[in-house]
Design an enzyme around this catalytic site. Structure first.
Site, PDB file in Angstrom:
ATOM      1  CG  ASP A   1       1.617  -9.063   0.612  1.00  0.00           C
ATOM      2  OD1 ASP A   1       1.253 -10.145   1.095  1.00  0.00           O
ATOM      3  OD2 ASP A   1       2.789  -8.873   0.218  1.00  0.00           O
TER       4      ASP A   1
ATOM      5  CG  PHE B   1       7.603  -9.768  -5.296  1.00  0.00           C
ATOM      6  CD1 PHE B   1       7.273  -9.070  -4.137  1.00  0.00           C
ATOM      7  CD2 PHE B   1       8.188  -9.078  -6.343  1.00  0.00           C
ATOM      8  CE1 PHE B   1       7.528  -7.711  -4.023  1.00  0.00           C
ATOM      9  CE2 PHE B   1       8.454  -7.717  -6.238  1.00  0.00           C
ATOM     10  CZ  PHE B   1       8.119  -7.039  -5.080  1.00  0.00           C
TER      11      PHE B   1
ATOM     12  NE  ARG C   1       6.708   2.622  -8.958  1.00  0.00           N
ATOM     13  CZ  ARG C   1       6.522   2.197  -7.726  1.00  0.00           C
ATOM     14  NH1 ARG C   1       5.425   1.553  -7.409  1.00  0.00           N
ATOM     15  NH2 ARG C   1       7.429   2.389  -6.786  1.00  0.00           N
TER      16      ARG C   1
HETATM   17  P1  IMP Z   1       0.888  -4.859   2.677  1.00  0.00           P
HETATM   18  O1  IMP Z   1       1.179  -3.704   3.586  1.00  0.00           O
HETATM   19  O2  IMP Z   1       1.765  -6.052   2.990  1.00  0.00           O
HETATM   20  O3  IMP Z   1      -0.573  -5.228   2.562  1.00  0.00           O
HETATM   21  O4  IMP Z   1       1.371  -4.491   1.233  1.00  0.00           O
HETATM   22  C1  IMP Z   1       0.947  -3.416   0.627  1.00  0.00           C
HETATM   23  C2  IMP Z   1       2.035  -2.718  -0.159  1.00  0.00           C
HETATM   24  O5  IMP Z   1       3.248  -3.477  -0.299  1.00  0.00           O
HETATM   25  C3  IMP Z   1       1.497  -2.517  -1.540  1.00  0.00           C
HETATM   26  O6  IMP Z   1       0.862  -1.264  -1.637  1.00  0.00           O
HETATM   27  C4  IMP Z   1       2.728  -2.638  -2.409  1.00  0.00           C
HETATM   28  O7  IMP Z   1       3.307  -1.355  -2.517  1.00  0.00           O
HETATM   29  C5  IMP Z   1       3.668  -3.534  -1.640  1.00  0.00           C
HETATM   30  N1  IMP Z   1       3.594  -4.931  -2.107  1.00  0.00           N
HETATM   31  C6  IMP Z   1       2.992  -5.960  -1.472  1.00  0.00           C
HETATM   32  N2  IMP Z   1       3.074  -7.102  -2.199  1.00  0.00           N
HETATM   33  C7  IMP Z   1       3.749  -6.770  -3.331  1.00  0.00           C
HETATM   34  C8  IMP Z   1       4.139  -7.528  -4.501  1.00  0.00           C
HETATM   35  O8  IMP Z   1       3.879  -8.731  -4.661  1.00  0.00           O
HETATM   36  N3  IMP Z   1       4.804  -6.828  -5.458  1.00  0.00           N
HETATM   37  C9  IMP Z   1       5.106  -5.505  -5.344  1.00  0.00           C
HETATM   38  N4  IMP Z   1       4.749  -4.755  -4.278  1.00  0.00           N
HETATM   39  C10 IMP Z   1       4.075  -5.391  -3.279  1.00  0.00           C
END
Ligand code: IMP
Ligand code: MG
Length: 194
Positions: free
Chosen positions: A109, A158, A171
């Site tokens: 993300d 999301f 989950r």
């Molecule tokens: P990042 O650090 O923003 O790249 O996000 C990585 C982590 O955030 C993932 O491993 C997920 O655990 C959580 N995450 C990011 N986007 C989502 C989403 O749309 N739904 C649920 N969990 C998310």
């Protein structure tokens, strides 16, 4: 508050793509000189907890030799990542020095999670590090945070299911869905697979 979920990636579509990813990963490692010479196992490190379902299905479909390990990173409570910094809570137990690592996560993300893991595993450094993510929200991570193997590019909504949660819920659903509620605005695209 009424929550809604809308399936965007059906179970059969997920499994089909994961089988393709396993072939891509096999092909990559089978081409590496060190693997051809040593057949040393690749250390597959899953990012707890979100990566667990994806990792379990992926490793069953790989034909290269692997060992499994995990890393626990704090997650973001709630549907926004703005202003939140993840932290490593439990490091992997394997000695990664000289090993070949395949990092597996549910979603790329903002890229903060992968960045913090990649930065923390630099010493003692693995011999190589590849990254596989099931989902990627395109264009959100900085250009230096990339994944080598990506299952699906999805819009910036999301999502829940297949490892991804909202507040601990959803989950274990075997498919991926967009989560929204009456107050949390999401894009209303008709995007989806299968
Ligand atoms: P990042 O650090 O923003 O790249 O996000 C990585 C982590 O955030 C993932 O491993 C997920 O655990 C959580 N995450 C990011 N986007 C989502 C989403 O749309 N739904 C649920 N969990 C998310
Ligand atoms: Mg996660």
């Amino acid at each position: 508050m009424a929550a809604h979920i809308r399936t965007i990636i059906a179970e059969s579509t997920l499994q089909k793509r994961i089988a393709e990813m396993a072939l891509e990963i096999d092909e990559y490692y089978l081409q590496q000189n060190w693997y051809q010479k040593t057949q040393e196992p690749v250390v597959v490190i899953g990012v707890l907890t979100g990566a667990v379902l994806f990792m379990a299905d992926l490793v069953k479909k790989l034909s290269i030799r692997v060992e499994l390990d995990f890393i626990r990173v704090s997650t973001y409570p709630g549907p926004t990542t703005i202003g939140k910094t993840p932290k490593i809570i439990t490091p992997p137990t394997s000695k990664l020095y000289d090993s070949h690592v395949l990092l597996v996560d549910d979603i790329l993300d903002s890229g903060k999670t992968l960045q913090i893991i990649q930065d923390s595993l630099v010493w003692p450094s693995p011999e190589s590090m590849q990254t596989a993510v099931l989902l990627r929200k395109q264009g959100k991570a900085p250009s230096n945070v990339t994944a080598d193997f990506v299952g699906f590019d999805i819009p910036d909504d999301f999502v829940v299911g297949y490892g991804l949660d909202y507040d601990g819920k959803y989950r274990t659903m075997p498919y991926v869905a967009v989560w929204s509620d009456d107050e949390f605005a999401t894009s209303q695209s008709n995007f989806g697979w299968g």
